[in-house]
Design an enzyme around this catalytic site. Sequence first.
Site, PDB file in Angstrom:
ATOM      1  N   ASP A 295      65.574  52.088  19.865  1.00 27.49           N
ATOM      2  CA  ASP A 295      66.698  51.357  19.366  1.00 27.49           C
ATOM      3  C   ASP A 295      66.866  50.000  19.762  1.00 27.49           C
ATOM      4  O   ASP A 295      68.345  49.530  19.838  1.00 27.49           O
ATOM      5  CB  ASP A 295      67.874  52.259  19.685  1.00 27.49           C
ATOM      6  CG  ASP A 295      68.004  53.897  19.223  1.00 27.49           C
ATOM      7  OD1 ASP A 295      67.092  54.017  18.204  1.00 27.49           O
ATOM      8  OD2 ASP A 295      68.499  54.502  19.718  1.00 27.49           O
ATOM      9  N   ASP A 519      73.432  63.395  22.465  1.00 30.82           N
ATOM     10  CA  ASP A 519      73.277  62.141  21.945  1.00 30.82           C
ATOM     11  C   ASP A 519      74.591  61.023  22.213  1.00 30.82           C
ATOM     12  O   ASP A 519      74.466  59.985  22.257  1.00 30.82           O
ATOM     13  CB  ASP A 519      73.152  62.160  20.365  1.00 30.82           C
ATOM     14  CG  ASP A 519      71.829  62.594  19.857  1.00 30.82           C
ATOM     15  OD1 ASP A 519      70.669  62.532  20.554  1.00 30.82           O
ATOM     16  OD2 ASP A 519      71.830  63.494  19.058  1.00 30.82           O
TER      17      ASP A 519
END
Length: 580
Positions: A295, A519
């Site tokens: 990411d 998450d």
Amino acid sequence: MKLNGQRRWAATGVVVATTAATIAVALVAPPAGAAPGCRVDYTANNWGGGGFGASVKITNLGDAISGGWTLKFALPGSQRVAQGWSATWTQSGANVTAASMSWNGSLGTSASIDIGFNGSGAASGDVNPTTFTLNGTVCTGAPPTSTTTTTTTTTTTSNNPDPGNRVDNPYVGAKQYVNPDWAAKANAEPGGSRIANQPTAVWMDRIAAINGTPGARGLASHLDEAVRQAAGSPLTIQVVIYNLPGRDCAALASNGELKPTEIDRYKTEYIDPIAAILARPAYASLRIVTVVEIDSLPNLITNVTPRPTQTPQCDVMKANGNYVTGVGYALAKLGAVPNTYNYIDIGHHGWLGWDDNFGPSAELLFQAANASGSTKANVHGFVANTANYGILTEPNFSIDESINGTPVRQSKWVDWNRYTGELPYAQAFRQRAVQAGFDANVGMLIDTSRNGWGGTARPSGPGPRTSVDAYVDGGRLDRRIHLGNWCNQAGAGIGERPKAAPAAGVDAYVWIKPPGESDGASEEIPNNEGKGFDRMCDPTYTGNARNGNSMSGSLGNAPLAGHWFPAQLQELMRNAYPAL
């Protein structure tokens, strides 16, 4: 794929030209703006049909340059620049000019910049450029040499790091490390024993994780346990490197501890200690796979101005260059350990599968792979779908189909993406990365820990052909509301079990994200881990530009990112495909 003990520079039967020119000279009274001394490292790799890629490293050995730089050289034969990166490239006849861009026009003393291009017109016997000038100053010294290899010869160059005892594919013929900390949590849950013996990655998600945190052992302890599990046989352990300054600039849930400017802390307090531990002789027999900074780099393509998905935080990280600098530094330091295998994150097909994201991302990764003293030889491959939910393949519709004259690509779900799953995406990205300049031997990993999408909601065949949207929505296995949804997805299931060499170009299916770890929190939870509240983890959130203003599709009552989430584990096991 890869060859045991060495790195392949080109496919069999392809002409290869590889050189490294090291040139340094200091001139008296240089013209204003010139570089009084410089060195150029030029490496070209031909992949057949006249096509080739060239990486060019410029090192300024004189006074600092602040007003921009221009590199000039001549290409031999009929070679032409087709597409370049990190510079403005022009060519007139044989003469090539590479001019600095707005963000890299400063070049301090002893500083380097990595640029490059893809070209055409390479012929057998062509040599590489022999003269380079930087701001009008000739970078002189020993001229570059060239090596030409034909037919089935494999060539490596002297500026490659020693591959040590690396193998083609670190997963083939090896056990995989089972994290006892995760296994204990899985075993404690009803039905969790069915998956507790599966290998999952170890996450170094903050500086404290190196020495261990409450409930989680440190890196050295994991490696000690890996040696014990190996019992003298080959064993692969997966370690996630995840703590860049200004980490995850487009998602609050996984923001990290380091501020955008704290690149020095990243190097000295995070990467250096990890590299020192990995390099201990006690761990030399292990195959250590590092998943480098998920990411991060893709955000610099998709979430910056002028994109509608722009965030101010991503603009900052693009401007300060610390994602590129940090990834390059990590690759260089970790790649110096001869039994490590670096895999760079490439997001997933629902992020980079569009034309305006796909190629630019490959180019940016190549830039990072050659930054901060690294070279592309430090990259063993790439990893797709880390901590995400993208299906491997969609069997009930094809990207090339049309329904009543409307292409499947035009459906709301596909939205002109060129890929409908992680497997075709990963295989295509591998080829595009080679085109960008990476070696032809790079491998791919795909995280399948949460992309099974089984259970009662799994379609058994195509949808109705009444419209393209009905056809795609009725048949798609990925049951998310939108491809942009990424947080604790309801209905998701465990996917393919970890498996070595499952498909062409793919080194392994892996479980990088341990099932059962959140998450992100579904509501604000104060913490000292640097993790913010991201509305994409809130099941009541109606979305933003990054998920088409859709509902988030997230589970409720979720803890902080990385914390144990029993309800999610049960959801994943219930919807596993293949079923548990």
